[in-house]
Design a protein around this motif. Sequence first.
Motif, PDB file in Angstrom:
ATOM      1  N   ILE A  94      27.514  47.855  38.369  1.00  0.00           N
ATOM      2  CA  ILE A  94      27.754  46.403  38.286  1.00  0.00           C
ATOM      3  C   ILE A  94      28.465  46.059  36.980  1.00  0.00           C
ATOM      4  O   ILE A  94      29.338  45.179  36.941  1.00  0.00           O
ATOM      5  N   VAL A  95      28.100  46.748  35.906  1.00  0.00           N
ATOM      6  CA  VAL A  95      28.770  46.494  34.619  1.00  0.00           C
ATOM      7  C   VAL A  95      30.256  46.773  34.734  1.00  0.00           C
ATOM      8  O   VAL A  95      31.096  45.985  34.270  1.00  0.00           O
ATOM      9  N   ARG A  96      30.614  47.884  35.375  1.00  0.00           N
ATOM     10  CA  ARG A  96      32.037  48.217  35.504  1.00  0.00           C
ATOM     11  C   ARG A  96      32.771  47.208  36.375  1.00  0.00           C
ATOM     12  O   ARG A  96      33.881  46.784  36.037  1.00  0.00           O
ATOM     13  N   VAL A  97      32.148  46.832  37.486  1.00  0.00           N
ATOM     14  CA  VAL A  97      32.803  45.870  38.381  1.00  0.00           C
ATOM     15  C   VAL A  97      33.005  44.528  37.684  1.00  0.00           C
ATOM     16  O   VAL A  97      34.093  43.931  37.723  1.00  0.00           O
ATOM     17  N   VAL A  98      31.955  44.041  37.036  1.00  0.00           N
ATOM     18  CA  VAL A  98      32.039  42.736  36.370  1.00  0.00           C
ATOM     19  C   VAL A  98      33.022  42.799  35.205  1.00  0.00           C
ATOM     20  O   VAL A  98      33.828  41.867  35.004  1.00  0.00           O
ATOM     21  N   ALA A  99      32.996  43.877  34.428  1.00  0.00           N
ATOM     22  CA  ALA A  99      33.889  43.975  33.272  1.00  0.00           C
ATOM     23  C   ALA A  99      35.354  44.016  33.693  1.00  0.00           C
ATOM     24  O   ALA A  99      36.195  43.289  33.136  1.00  0.00           O
ATOM     25  N   LEU A 100      35.669  44.837  34.680  1.00  0.00           N
ATOM     26  CA  LEU A 100      37.058  44.919  35.133  1.00  0.00           C
ATOM     27  C   LEU A 100      37.523  43.609  35.750  1.00  0.00           C
ATOM     28  O   LEU A 100      38.657  43.166  35.525  1.00  0.00           O
ATOM     29  N   SER A 101      36.661  42.975  36.539  1.00  0.00           N
ATOM     30  CA  SER A 101      37.040  41.705  37.173  1.00  0.00           C
ATOM     31  C   SER A 101      37.273  40.619  36.133  1.00  0.00           C
ATOM     32  O   SER A 101      38.274  39.882  36.191  1.00  0.00           O
ATOM     33  N   ALA A 102      36.348  40.501  35.173  1.00  0.00           N
ATOM     34  CA  ALA A 102      36.494  39.466  34.142  1.00  0.00           C
ATOM     35  C   ALA A 102      37.728  39.721  33.284  1.00  0.00           C
ATOM     36  O   ALA A 102      38.468  38.779  32.934  1.00  0.00           O
ATOM     37  N   ILE A 124      23.581  43.715  31.161  1.00  0.00           N
ATOM     38  CA  ILE A 124      23.364  44.185  32.525  1.00  0.00           C
ATOM     39  C   ILE A 124      22.989  45.662  32.472  1.00  0.00           C
ATOM     40  O   ILE A 124      23.640  46.458  31.800  1.00  0.00           O
ATOM     41  N   ARG A 125      21.941  46.038  33.232  1.00  0.00           N
ATOM     42  CA  ARG A 125      21.440  47.411  33.189  1.00  0.00           C
ATOM     43  C   ARG A 125      22.187  48.334  34.140  1.00  0.00           C
ATOM     44  O   ARG A 125      22.375  49.503  33.848  1.00  0.00           O
ATOM     45  N   ASN A 126      22.605  47.818  35.291  1.00  0.00           N
ATOM     46  CA  ASN A 126      23.232  48.661  36.301  1.00  0.00           C
ATOM     47  C   ASN A 126      24.647  49.031  35.863  1.00  0.00           C
ATOM     48  O   ASN A 126      25.479  48.163  35.607  1.00  0.00           O
ATOM     49  N   THR A 127      24.924  50.341  35.798  1.00  0.00           N
ATOM     50  CA  THR A 127      26.230  50.797  35.304  1.00  0.00           C
ATOM     51  C   THR A 127      27.362  50.398  36.246  1.00  0.00           C
ATOM     52  O   THR A 127      28.436  49.966  35.797  1.00  0.00           O
TER      53      THR A 127
END
Length: 437
Positions: free
Chosen positions: A128-136, A123-126
């Motif tokens: 979105i990466v943080r949101v998805v990583a923390l949620s997962a 994922i390129r958007n920083t």
Amino acid sequence: MDLNDIIDFLQTAERSVGAGVASPWFYLQLGLILAGGGIAFGIGAAVRSRIDLTSVAMGWPAPLRLLMRVLVGSVATAVFAVLMMLVRAAMVASTWPSRSYLLAVALKLAVAWLIVGLVTSVIRNTFIVRVVALSAWLVAALSILGQLDPAIEALDSVSIVLGGLRLTPLLLIKFGALLILALWLTNIASNFAESRITRSSDLTPSIQVLLVKMIRTGLMIVAVAAAMSAVGIDLSALAIFSGAAGVGIGFGLQKIVANFISGIILLADKSVKPGDLVTVGDSSGRISAMKTRYISVAAGDGREFLIPNEDLVTQKVINWTYSDTNTLVKINFGTSYDSDPRLVCKLAADVASAAPRAIKNKPPNCILVEFTDAGMKFSLTFWLADPDGMDNVKSEVMLSLWEAFKREGIRMPYPVREIRVRGGALPVETAGEVSNG
């Protein structure tokens, strides 16, 4: 899950935590985890300071460069996971497995964070990466601790009913996750379609922009509808909000909608397109991009005018390259009455035809247009193949025209005024009177 169930769950968790904290093995495991974290952090910092990704991955394919960047950034997590695995293996071999439970949890959490980091690296958007990583990772942590099902039940127990729609925190979380995934896939698909469309030489620039906008808008609508359907939201249940949305669009978003519709009209009728040289009011330049709400006009001096699409539909627009890029340049000048008008016209036409950018198959023309009090007025016209830099060409022709007139002794006109004094001569003071005064 009601209030009594939540209270019982908290009391059970409290007793379990209290029993674990009272054991000396808990503090031993906690110390090993802290020590392992410190060692992993130091090793990770040392590796990142010694490895230059620019030189190491130079010439590698883009996916391998991305993988190398992720691996170097996750060295500390990987080292921590390896240390926890070795320490737990030693603990299991020397004592009861239950006395290394905390180490097992730390190992699983580290592995989960490592996997999440590798997956989200595409994922390129920083943000979105943080949101998805923390949620997962949060979901994985709850699953590792065995609290995922109770957490799901707690999130689904609180609800708000709007018409036939039941909103819960769990529903909103699922919808947000699926919407992010759907929009990400939509962005990939639209970028792929845009690259294929822009490479097509059979389509004009305006049609290309129109197709790209239609595809992006259509895919976005499909993504939102698919995410809502996937979480069980009935689209018909949202009919109650259609009236309010219509009123909001009519009053608060009317300009945005007007600009969006105007943009579609501009792309459909091809009145302007990317690359055209236009003049809108006091703004002139070449169209560099056509967006949903505005067009970008590059002035050529570093400035870009962002003109709303509605202005191009409702106002007067000069398109210098609408049907033909040939541009007529007109220069008005004057000479004194001492000049030969035929020689003036011949010199002006020769100077214009000698301009490097003047079209040769359309010869320049110079005519005498008016006799004035100060002198004669002439009009010189010639054609350019491209309106870019028209003012520079006009200036060069005028400078050359001035030099030619100086060689031939042709003078520019200047106003002549004759003053007549009626009623006698003006009194003149003598030198003596002035000195006596």
